[in-house]
Scaffold this motif. Structure first.
Motif, PDB file in Angstrom:
ATOM      1  N   ALA A   1      14.629  -0.515  24.453  1.00 52.53           N
ATOM      2  CA  ALA A   1      13.671   0.865  24.467  1.00 52.53           C
ATOM      3  C   ALA A   1      13.849   1.113  25.302  1.00 52.53           C
ATOM      4  CB  ALA A   1      12.657   0.327  24.338  1.00 52.53           C
TER       5      ALA A   1
ATOM      6  N   SER B   1       0.659  -0.954  25.770  1.00 47.34           N
ATOM      7  CA  SER B   1       0.407  -0.565  25.376  1.00 47.34           C
ATOM      8  C   SER B   1       1.728  -0.144  24.397  1.00 47.34           C
ATOM      9  CB  SER B   1       0.654   0.486  26.760  1.00 47.34           C
ATOM     10  OG  SER B   1       0.833   1.721  25.753  1.00 47.34           O
TER      11      SER B   1
ATOM     12  N   TYR C   1      -6.422   1.851  17.956  1.00 49.51           N
ATOM     13  CA  TYR C   1      -7.035   3.187  17.381  1.00 49.51           C
ATOM     14  C   TYR C   1      -8.424   2.856  16.117  1.00 49.51           C
ATOM     15  CZ  TYR C   1      -6.445   7.383  14.786  1.00 49.51           C
ATOM     16  OH  TYR C   1      -7.500   8.952  14.334  1.00 49.51           O
TER      17      TYR C   1
ATOM     18  N   THR D   1       2.789  11.466  20.926  1.00 46.48           N
ATOM     19  CA  THR D   1       3.547  10.494  21.351  1.00 46.48           C
ATOM     20  C   THR D   1       5.229  10.521  20.327  1.00 46.48           C
ATOM     21  OG1 THR D   1       2.789   8.524  20.838  1.00 46.48           O
ATOM     22  CG2 THR D   1       2.008   9.247  23.211  1.00 46.48           C
TER      23      THR D   1
ATOM     24  N   ALA E   1       5.301   7.046  19.208  1.00 46.66           N
ATOM     25  CA  ALA E   1       4.380   6.541  18.324  1.00 46.66           C
ATOM     26  C   ALA E   1       3.470   7.219  17.477  1.00 46.66           C
ATOM     27  CB  ALA E   1       4.083   4.839  19.320  1.00 46.66           C
ATOM     28  N   GLY E   2       2.954   7.612  17.950  1.00 44.63           N
ATOM     29  CA  GLY E   2       2.018   8.845  17.673  1.00 44.63           C
ATOM     30  C   GLY E   2       2.246   9.807  16.846  1.00 44.63           C
TER      31      GLY E   2
HETATM   32  N1  LIG Z   1      -0.101   7.986  20.101  1.00 42.03           N
HETATM   33  C1  LIG Z   1      -1.826   8.088  19.693  1.00 42.03           C
HETATM   34  O1  LIG Z   1      -2.525   8.849  18.897  1.00 42.03           O
HETATM   35  C2  LIG Z   1      -2.515   6.546  20.093  1.00 42.03           C
HETATM   36  C3  LIG Z   1      -3.047   6.851  19.896  1.00 42.03           C
HETATM   37  C4  LIG Z   1      -4.339   5.699  20.556  1.00 42.03           C
HETATM   38  C5  LIG Z   1      -3.625   4.466  20.248  1.00 42.03           C
HETATM   39  N2  LIG Z   1      -2.594   4.864  20.573  1.00 42.03           N
HETATM   40  C6  LIG Z   1      -2.108   3.289  20.982  1.00 42.03           C
HETATM   41  O2  LIG Z   1      -1.672   3.459  21.942  1.00 42.03           O
HETATM   42  C7  LIG Z   1       0.175   2.720  22.502  1.00 42.03           C
HETATM   43  C8  LIG Z   1       1.014   3.426  23.229  1.00 42.03           C
HETATM   44  O3  LIG Z   1       1.610   4.184  22.112  1.00 42.03           O
HETATM   45  P1  LIG Z   1       2.004   5.756  22.242  1.00 42.03           P
HETATM   46  O4  LIG Z   1       1.117   6.724  22.271  1.00 42.03           O
HETATM   47  O5  LIG Z   1       1.723   5.421  24.243  1.00 42.03           O
HETATM   48  O6  LIG Z   1       3.475   5.441  22.126  1.00 42.03           O
HETATM   49  P2  LIG Z   1       5.697   5.058  22.598  1.00 42.03           P
HETATM   50  O7  LIG Z   1       5.729   5.206  21.464  1.00 42.03           O
HETATM   51  O8  LIG Z   1       5.352   6.029  23.613  1.00 42.03           O
HETATM   52  O9  LIG Z   1       4.581   3.331  23.201  1.00 42.03           O
HETATM   53  C9  LIG Z   1       4.574   2.599  21.894  1.00 42.03           C
HETATM   54  C10 LIG Z   1       5.408   0.938  22.806  1.00 42.03           C
HETATM   55  O10 LIG Z   1       6.115   0.170  22.690  1.00 42.03           O
HETATM   56  C11 LIG Z   1       6.888  -0.432  22.692  1.00 42.03           C
HETATM   57  N3  LIG Z   1       7.498  -1.595  22.341  1.00 42.03           N
HETATM   58  C12 LIG Z   1       7.424  -1.422  20.396  1.00 42.03           C
HETATM   59  N4  LIG Z   1       8.250  -3.069  20.216  1.00 42.03           N
HETATM   60  C13 LIG Z   1       8.232  -3.735  21.719  1.00 42.03           C
HETATM   61  C14 LIG Z   1       8.273  -5.282  21.443  1.00 42.03           C
HETATM   62  N5  LIG Z   1       9.196  -5.526  20.626  1.00 42.03           N
HETATM   63  N6  LIG Z   1       8.090  -5.307  22.449  1.00 42.03           N
HETATM   64  C15 LIG Z   1       7.731  -4.675  23.555  1.00 42.03           C
HETATM   65  N7  LIG Z   1       7.204  -3.205  24.119  1.00 42.03           N
HETATM   66  C16 LIG Z   1       7.558  -2.597  22.821  1.00 42.03           C
HETATM   67  C17 LIG Z   1       7.824   0.386  22.794  1.00 42.03           C
HETATM   68  O11 LIG Z   1       9.446   0.625  23.536  1.00 42.03           O
HETATM   69  C18 LIG Z   1       7.276   1.592  23.256  1.00 42.03           C
HETATM   70  O12 LIG Z   1       7.332   1.832  24.963  1.00 42.03           O
HETATM   71  C19 LIG Z   1       0.178   2.003  20.728  1.00 42.03           C
HETATM   72  O13 LIG Z   1      -0.612   0.376  21.186  1.00 42.03           O
HETATM   73  C20 LIG Z   1      -0.159   2.743  20.351  1.00 42.03           C
HETATM   74  O14 LIG Z   1      -1.113   2.224  19.651  1.00 42.03           O
HETATM   75  C21 LIG Z   1      -1.277   5.671  19.943  1.00 42.03           C
END
Ligand SMILES: NC(=O)c1ccc[n+]([C@@H]2O[C@H](COP(=O)([O-])OP(=O)(O)OC[C@H]3O[C@@H](n4cnc5c(N)ncnc54)[C@H](O)[C@@H]3O)[C@@H](O)[C@H]2O)c1
Length: 270
Positions: free
Chosen positions: A45, A94, A150, A199, A201-202
């Protein structure tokens, strides 16, 4: 708003990929509130290098670690204590990823190797992080550990696919580990259940745009933003929430308690 809620606190923040990432906003807010911390993400990443800009802005060091590798985590935690000059007060997990979602596999047609990979990255990694900090005695008393989750852990959102199962497991780990960490070291462990947020991931979830609009209209306060999620994380890392542990905390503008809203009813009028 800055009131030094985290002055003197040391942290590790997992998951800042780009400016949209919730972890990115959390890092910015923790910095404003006086914390010092290490930023970490999976080696792959970091290829885009965006995290270096955040590190510069917040005066932080970056350490690459695959959160599924105990070896990487041990190195991360020991080096963080050296860099920050002491034990850790807060951790943000996260991290989320489903290979089945990425490959477009339906929930009823999972590839189980992908399922296990997603479970390891999204949920078991949380256990690995805490087992590592516990073994290395890396957390200060009254430290606070938060993972993002979530509401698909409680209710069915079909396109969230196997991430729903991963989040259930994640929330269960927070409760179970929170019990042991509380007894042993007065460390608290919680999950924050965030509104859908645009984001990387979202937006991997099918139909995310429609979904975010639906959720906006189903929440009396509207969807909570990533910046507001960051503020909530700060409050959970601060000393103002010392007796909150083993909880799944909804940060969703009221969505989780709402059956229906007038805005949604209007759409079904003849
Ligand atoms: N975006 C949404 O709608 C939402 C809603 C509720 C919860 N979340 C949760 O929030 C958290 C952050 O997601 P986000 O939406 O900011 O997206 P994001 O894609 O910015 O963050 C996800 C992160 O996980 C990291 N990652 C993946 N595999 C990895 C590994 N093997 N080791 C270390 N890091 C790793 C990625 O590099 C990335 O930085 C997640 O747990 C997500 O499920 C997101």
């Amino acid at each position: 708003m800055t009131n030094n809620l985290l002055a003197g606190k040391r942290g590790i923040i997992f998951g800042a990929l780009n400016e949209q990432s919730i972890a990115w906003k959390v890092a910015e807010q923790c910095h404003k509130q006086g914390a010092i911390f290490v930023l970490t993400n999976a080696p792959i990443a970091m290829r885009m290098g965006e995290i270096n800009g955040l590190a510069e802005k917040t005066g932080s060091k970056v350490i690459a670690a695959d959160a599924t590798s105990v070896e990487d985590l041990e190195k991360l935690v020991s080096e963080s204590m050296e860099i920050l000059g002491g034990k850790i007060d807060f951790i943000l997990h996260s991290i989320g990823m489903s290979v089945n979602v990425r490959k477009g596999n339906h929930y009823t047609n999972e590839n189980y190797d992908y399922t296990m990979k997603g479970l390891d990255v999204s949920a078991l990694s949380f256990h690995k992080v805490m087992q590592t900090t516990m073994k290395l005695d890396a957390m200060n008393e009254w430290g606070s550990i938060v993972a993002l989750t979530y509401i698909a852990a409680q209710r069915v959102f079909p396109d969230y696919n196997d991430m729903a199962d991963n989040k259930s497991y994640l929330e269960s780990i927070a409760r179970s580990f929170g019990y042991h960490y509380g007894l042993e070291k007065k460390v608290r462990v919680n999950t924050i259940s965030q509104s859908p947020t645009m984001t990387t991931a979202g937006s991997g979830v099918k139909g995310f745009n429609e979904f975010i609009n639906f959720s906006e209209q189903m929440s009396p306060l509207g969807n909570a933003t990533a910046e507001d999620c960051a503020n909530y994380c700060v409050s959970m890392f601060s000393d103002l929430t010392r007796y909150v542990t083993m909880q799944n905390l909804f940060h969703d503008g009221g969505y989780s308690s709402t059956g229906v809203t007038q805005a949604v009813i209007e759409k079904f009028k003849d």
